[in-house]
Structure formats: structure tokens, C-alpha cells
Design a protein around this motif. Structure first.
Motif, PDB file in Angstrom:
ATOM      1  N   MET A   1       1.014  -1.244   0.150  1.00  0.00           N
ATOM      2  CA  MET A   1      -0.246  -0.422   0.463  1.00  0.00           C
ATOM      3  C   MET A   1       0.955   0.906   0.206  1.00  0.00           C
ATOM      4  O   MET A   1       1.814   1.456   0.811  1.00  0.00           O
ATOM      5  CB  MET A   1      -0.778   0.449   1.008  1.00  0.00           C
ATOM      6  CG  MET A   1      -1.667  -1.069   1.292  1.00  0.00           C
ATOM      7  SD  MET A   1      -3.132  -0.786   0.161  1.00  0.00           S
ATOM      8  CE  MET A   1      -3.645   0.399   1.124  1.00  0.00           C
TER       9      MET A   1
ATOM     10  N   HIS B   1      -3.031   7.431   0.410  1.00  0.00           N
ATOM     11  CA  HIS B   1      -4.173   6.122   0.671  1.00  0.00           C
ATOM     12  C   HIS B   1      -4.672   6.815   2.100  1.00  0.00           C
ATOM     13  O   HIS B   1      -6.239   7.498   2.338  1.00  0.00           O
ATOM     14  CB  HIS B   1      -3.612   4.851   1.419  1.00  0.00           C
ATOM     15  CG  HIS B   1      -4.940   4.212   1.704  1.00  0.00           C
ATOM     16  ND1 HIS B   1      -4.851   3.824   3.449  1.00  0.00           N
ATOM     17  CD2 HIS B   1      -6.022   3.713   1.055  1.00  0.00           C
ATOM     18  CE1 HIS B   1      -6.206   3.677   3.870  1.00  0.00           C
ATOM     19  NE2 HIS B   1      -6.744   3.514   2.407  1.00  0.00           N
ATOM     20  N   ASP B   2      -3.730   8.323   2.712  1.00  0.00           N
ATOM     21  CA  ASP B   2      -4.695   9.314   3.557  1.00  0.00           C
ATOM     22  C   ASP B   2      -4.785  10.124   2.282  1.00  0.00           C
ATOM     23  O   ASP B   2      -6.106  10.948   3.551  1.00  0.00           O
ATOM     24  CB  ASP B   2      -3.454   9.669   4.334  1.00  0.00           C
ATOM     25  CG  ASP B   2      -2.790   8.567   5.631  1.00  0.00           C
ATOM     26  OD1 ASP B   2      -3.027   7.236   5.844  1.00  0.00           O
ATOM     27  OD2 ASP B   2      -1.992   9.307   5.866  1.00  0.00           O
TER      28      ASP B   2
ATOM     29  N   HIS C   1     -12.063   1.441   5.215  1.00  0.00           N
ATOM     30  CA  HIS C   1     -10.833   0.590   4.547  1.00  0.00           C
ATOM     31  C   HIS C   1     -10.316   0.760   5.627  1.00  0.00           C
ATOM     32  O   HIS C   1      -8.858   0.434   5.579  1.00  0.00           O
ATOM     33  CB  HIS C   1     -10.069   2.444   4.308  1.00  0.00           C
ATOM     34  CG  HIS C   1     -10.249   1.728   2.500  1.00  0.00           C
ATOM     35  ND1 HIS C   1      -9.597   2.931   1.124  1.00  0.00           N
ATOM     36  CD2 HIS C   1     -11.031   1.418   1.939  1.00  0.00           C
ATOM     37  CE1 HIS C   1     -10.145   2.414   0.043  1.00  0.00           C
ATOM     38  NE2 HIS C   1     -11.268   1.754   0.694  1.00  0.00           N
TER      39      HIS C   1
ATOM     40  N   SER D   1      -8.142   7.913  -8.718  1.00  0.00           N
ATOM     41  CA  SER D   1      -7.021   6.912  -9.238  1.00  0.00           C
ATOM     42  C   SER D   1      -6.836   7.183 -11.272  1.00  0.00           C
ATOM     43  O   SER D   1      -5.866   6.591 -12.013  1.00  0.00           O
ATOM     44  CB  SER D   1      -7.922   6.083  -8.634  1.00  0.00           C
ATOM     45  OG  SER D   1      -8.239   4.612  -9.367  1.00  0.00           O
TER      46      SER D   1
ATOM     47  N   PHE E   1      -5.889   2.460  -9.632  1.00  0.00           N
ATOM     48  CA  PHE E   1      -6.285   2.007  -8.024  1.00  0.00           C
ATOM     49  C   PHE E   1      -5.225   0.750  -7.949  1.00  0.00           C
ATOM     50  O   PHE E   1      -4.562   0.641  -6.689  1.00  0.00           O
ATOM     51  CB  PHE E   1      -7.102   1.301  -7.605  1.00  0.00           C
ATOM     52  CG  PHE E   1      -8.193   2.428  -6.972  1.00  0.00           C
ATOM     53  CD1 PHE E   1      -7.611   3.116  -5.547  1.00  0.00           C
ATOM     54  CD2 PHE E   1      -9.107   2.770  -6.874  1.00  0.00           C
ATOM     55  CE1 PHE E   1      -8.059   4.357  -5.103  1.00  0.00           C
ATOM     56  CE2 PHE E   1     -10.182   4.047  -6.940  1.00  0.00           C
ATOM     57  CZ  PHE E   1      -9.369   4.821  -5.852  1.00  0.00           C
TER      58      PHE E   1
ATOM     59  N   THR F   1      -3.627   2.276  -4.084  1.00  0.00           N
ATOM     60  CA  THR F   1      -4.251   3.277  -2.678  1.00  0.00           C
ATOM     61  C   THR F   1      -5.644   2.058  -2.221  1.00  0.00           C
ATOM     62  O   THR F   1      -6.673   2.766  -1.962  1.00  0.00           O
ATOM     63  CB  THR F   1      -4.703   4.287  -3.041  1.00  0.00           C
ATOM     64  OG1 THR F   1      -5.668   4.453  -4.531  1.00  0.00           O
ATOM     65  CG2 THR F   1      -3.558   5.296  -3.351  1.00  0.00           C
ATOM     66  N   CYS F   2      -5.607   0.614  -2.987  1.00  0.00           N
ATOM     67  CA  CYS F   2      -7.221  -0.312  -2.717  1.00  0.00           C
ATOM     68  C   CYS F   2      -6.661  -1.102  -1.773  1.00  0.00           C
ATOM     69  O   CYS F   2      -6.342  -1.632  -2.209  1.00  0.00           O
ATOM     70  CB  CYS F   2      -8.090  -0.594  -4.078  1.00  0.00           C
ATOM     71  SG  CYS F   2      -9.231  -1.308  -3.313  1.00  0.00           S
ATOM     72  N   PRO F   3      -6.999  -1.243  -0.673  1.00  0.00           N
ATOM     73  CA  PRO F   3      -6.917  -2.342   0.385  1.00  0.00           C
ATOM     74  C   PRO F   3      -7.255  -3.532   0.122  1.00  0.00           C
ATOM     75  O   PRO F   3      -6.852  -4.544   0.407  1.00  0.00           O
ATOM     76  CB  PRO F   3      -7.102  -1.605   1.610  1.00  0.00           C
ATOM     77  CG  PRO F   3      -7.971  -0.836   1.644  1.00  0.00           C
ATOM     78  CD  PRO F   3      -7.649  -0.387   0.437  1.00  0.00           C
TER      79      PRO F   3
END
Ligand code: BJ8
Length: 415
Positions: free
Chosen positions: A1, A6-7, A42, A89, A111, A116-118
Motif C-alpha cells: 500500500m 491512501h491517507d 478501509h 486513481s 487503484f 491505494t485500494c486495500p
């Protein structure tokens, strides 16, 4: 990640959720659970998935309701929908892909690229399908980034030939999922999985049916949100929570309580699917005073209208029942797709719809062209239609607002 990026994604998502969803008035109390799911979409949910993986279970990601989740669950795997609904994204995807491609496809590819997509990062396998050309070709590129299995979907699924073809694909997918998980799909396991997913579809149908009341006891935006969460949450827990919400809505209906004014224009949105956090059109329409009462969409009625209904107990019987159910999904990628046109006119009657927004994601030829037939069918029913072609950015919000406003005036003048 990529935690830093992501934040940024979560910050934007949180702000948008507050302004579009949390700001709605008179929401049912039981929406608390779904707000909590989104706040942890998330976070805790990803932890749950990774706890399962630590115990040796597998997570399978998908983008299409043609991915047979029943088979995944029968092999003790979990299936989740992957991130595909945000503009965040898209610029990353455009460093590789052509710009004139559907935003849903660019969004999911971006993504995976920008990590950034868990859900992507927690998937042991991604299941794609040969529906539209854009997806089909991007799955080839995606396969370089993550293990990807592509189902071949017959484009005339309603024919005997199409069904036989699809049956072989289901068998091949069963073998693939058995290989991935190391678990055999037995008749008993598959029967349990069918019941698990049927119960989820029944709960969603119950919620949808409640929206046919006048006034609708829940906003279209909240209805859409729940349909979106259906692809992310734990199935058993989600089903129970949807039924609890429906109990509350039953009471609202008995009290004649709605979320919008009694004479709010009743709108159905029909077309390309809306993945989280694609709330734009619902949010605009309802902020103007309309009620969105149904989504004729894969994130909507196409997902839950039909159940898997086996005619026998053998593994073959159960696979054929899956085949039958999935063959009824009226995706615009198929031809001819009369089932969808019939479904739109039936839904319009059931939900007392006064106008239909034909919703197309930019560069989605299938839904765009099929809009011609949809318009003709609606005209024959004397129902107004508004065609909206858009992407995931907010740049056209004001223009959409003006067009929906004018559409509502047409509906009101027609009464
Ligand atoms: S069964 S609708 S979920 S393929 S990606 S077709 S918007 S250009 S998503 Fe779909 Fe399965 Fe069909 Fe349903 Fe158009 Fe974009 Fe293609 Fe799309």
C-alpha cells in the motif's frame, strides 16, 4: 500500500461522505450501521479480510456481478468488490491507458497501479470477465500486476448455446477456485453458499420493494449506498443489518413517513453501475427535491431481482441453477438485450416512476447505444427520460443540476 496517498484518498472520501450522505435529513436510525461500515471500509473490514487470510482463507476480488460469488463461498473463500468508483486513481491510470476510456475501468486500473485500494492489495485472485472491450483488454494489463482470472461470458446468454457455454465456464471457474483454496466444492457446500447469497439478495430486494411506497421511507442515496456496501461487507452480518433496517422502514411505511415531501418527483436511474463513492447523480437529484426510488443497475435491481433456484440437489443441478440465474442478468454488453428493456418498463410501473435518468459512464458505448432503445420504450409508456453521460469528476455538477431541475419541471408539468 502507498499509505501516504491512501491517507489523501480517505480524507477526500470522508469529506464527500459528510457533505453528500451525512447531511441528509430524516435518515433511518438503522443507517448508523452502514455509516459505520463506510467509516471502516478501509480499516476494520480490511483487518477482517486479512485475519481470514492469516487463517489460510482466500480473498477473491471482482468487478462484475457475473463473477459467481456462490462458487467462491462454497470453496470457503470470500469475494469482495474492488475499488472502481473514484476519480482519485484516474490520473494514474491515464499514464498508461488511453484517456477516452470508461472511468470505471480507469479507476480500477489506477487503484492497482497506485496501490491505494486495500481490497486489491488483500486479494489473492482477481476475477475479470469478457463483458465490454475496455474491461477485457485492461484485464490483460492487470494480469501483470495481480493474479487475474478472466471468465468468458457468452454474449447471447439467453440462448441454449449461451447457457451451455456458460455452464462450462462455471465448471472451469470451480476448478480454478478449488485450486486457489485447496478446498473441494461439494454439493453440500454449494447449497449452503447459495442460501447465504440468496438471503443477501432477498434482503436487498426487500429493501428495494420498500422504496416503491409513496412516500419512499428511505432516500435513494441511502438505498444506493447499501447496494454498494453489499459488495464489501461480511455477507451474513450485512444481510442481518439490511433486514433490521427494513423492519424500521416497515414501521415508517405504516406511519406514512417518508424522507422527501409527499409529492416529490419519483425518479429511476438506469444504466451503468455506480461503485463507491459514485453518489453524484443521486445526491444532486435528491438535493433538488426528487426521490430516487430505484436503480436499474448492477449496483441495484440487476444484482438481486433473481435468486439461484435449484431444481435438484446434485452438484450439476446446483451449477445449472447458477447458470440460469446469471444468464438472466441484462447487461448492455449482450445482444439482443430485450430483457433489460422489459425490466425497465416493469420497474417503472412497480415503483410508480415519473421519469427515468438514463445514466451512462463516459465512453461506455454499450449503455450509451442501448439508451436509444430505452428511450423508445419509455416514450411508448409516455415516460420522460433524461440522458446523463458523465465521469467521476465533479466538474459537470452544476450542469447536471440544471438539467435535472428542468427534468423535474417537465415531470411536474405533466401531472
Ligand atoms: S454485468 S454492467 S457489472 S459488465 S466497464 S460496461 S460502464 S464501459 S460495468 Fe458491468 Fe458486469 Fe455488465 Fe453489470 Fe460500460 Fe464501463 Fe464497460 Fe461497465
Amino acid at each position: 500500500m502507498d499509505l501516504e496517498r491512501h491517507d489523501q484518498l480517505l480524507n477526500g472520501l470522508g469529506q464527500y461522505y459528510n457533505s453528500a450522505v451525512m447531511s441528509q435529513k430524516n435518515r433511518p436510525k438503522k443507517m448508523d450501521y452502514f455509516d459505520f461500515v463506510v467509516s471502516e471500509v478501509h480499516g476494520l473490514r480490511i483487518k477482517e479480510l486479512n485475519d481470514l487470510r492469516a487463517k489460510g482463507k482466500k480473498v477473491v476480488g471482482a468487478f462484475c456481478i457475473y463473477a459467481p460469488e456462490e462458487l467462491a463461498y462454497a470453496a470457503d473463500a470470500t469475494m469482495v468488490g474492488l475499488c472502481a468508483g473514484a476519480d482519485f486513481s484516474v490520473p494514474d491510470a491515464e499514464t498508461v491507458l488511453p484517456r477516452n476510456l470508461c472511468p470505471l475501468i480507469k479507476s480500477f486500473y489506477g487503484f492497482k497501479l497506485n496501490r491505494t485500494c486495500p481490497y486489491f492489495q488483500s486479494s489473492d485472485l482477481v476475477v475479470g470477465e469478457t463483458t465490454c472491450d475496455g474491461k477485457k483488454k485492461v484485464y490483460e494489463l492487470l494480469a501483470d500486476l495481480v493474479p487475474t482470472y478472466v471468465l468468458e461470458v457468452p454474449h447471447k446468454p439467453d440462448t441454449q448455446q449461451g447457457k451451455e457455454f456458460w455452464f462450462k465456464e462455471l465448471e472451469a471457474f470451480k476448478t480454478e477456485i478449488e485450486k486457489l483454496t485447496g478446498n473441494k466444492v461439494t454439493a453440500q457446500k454449494l447449497e449452503e453458499a447459495l442460501e447465504l447469497i440468496n438471503a443477501k439478495r432477498r434482503a436487498l430486494k426487500r429493501l428495494s420493494d420498500l422504496r416503491s411506497n409513496s412516500p419512499s421511507p428511505i432516500s435513494g442515496l441511502d438505498g444506493l449506498l447499501i447496494d454498494q456496501i453489499a459488495f464489501m461487507d461480511d455477507v451474513k452480518r450485512f444481510t442481518a443489518k439490511v433486514n433490521e433496517l427494513c423492519d424500521e422502514l416497515d414501521q415508517r411505511v405504516r406511519n406514512g413517513e417518508g424522507v422527501a415531501r409527499k409529492d416529490a418527483p419519483r425518479i429511476m436511474i438506469s444504466g451503468s453501475p455506480m461503485a463507491v463513492p459514485n453518489w453524484k447523480v443521486h445526491s444532486i437529484a435528491e438535493s433538488l427535491g426528487a426521490t430516487v426510488v430505484a436503480e436499474e443497475s448492477c449496483v441495484g435491481t440487476r444484482y438481486f431481482t433473481d435468486l439461484v433456484e435449484p431444481k435438484g440437489e446434485s452438484l450439476n443441478d446446483l451449477l445449472w441453477a447458477i447458470d440460469e440465474k446469471y444468464s438472466k442478468i441484462p447487461c448492455a454488453c449482450f445482444t439482443p438485450n430485450n430483457r433489460r428493456i422489459e425490466s425497465i418498463t416493469e420497474l417503472a410501473k412497480q415503483f410508480k416512476v415519473e421519469g427515468v435518468i438514463c445514466y451512462t459512464l463516459q465512453n461506455c458505448l454499450d449503455y450509451n447505444v442501448e439508451g436509444v432503445k430505452v428511450e423508445l420504450a419509455l416514450k411508448a409508456q409516455n415516460l420522460p427520460m433524461l440522458k446523463i453521460e458523465t465521469d467521476y469528476t465533479m466538474g459537470d455538477s452544476e450542469q447536471i443540476k440544471t438539467r435535472i431541475q428542468a427534468f423535474m419541471e417537465i415531470i411536474e408539468a405533466k401531472r
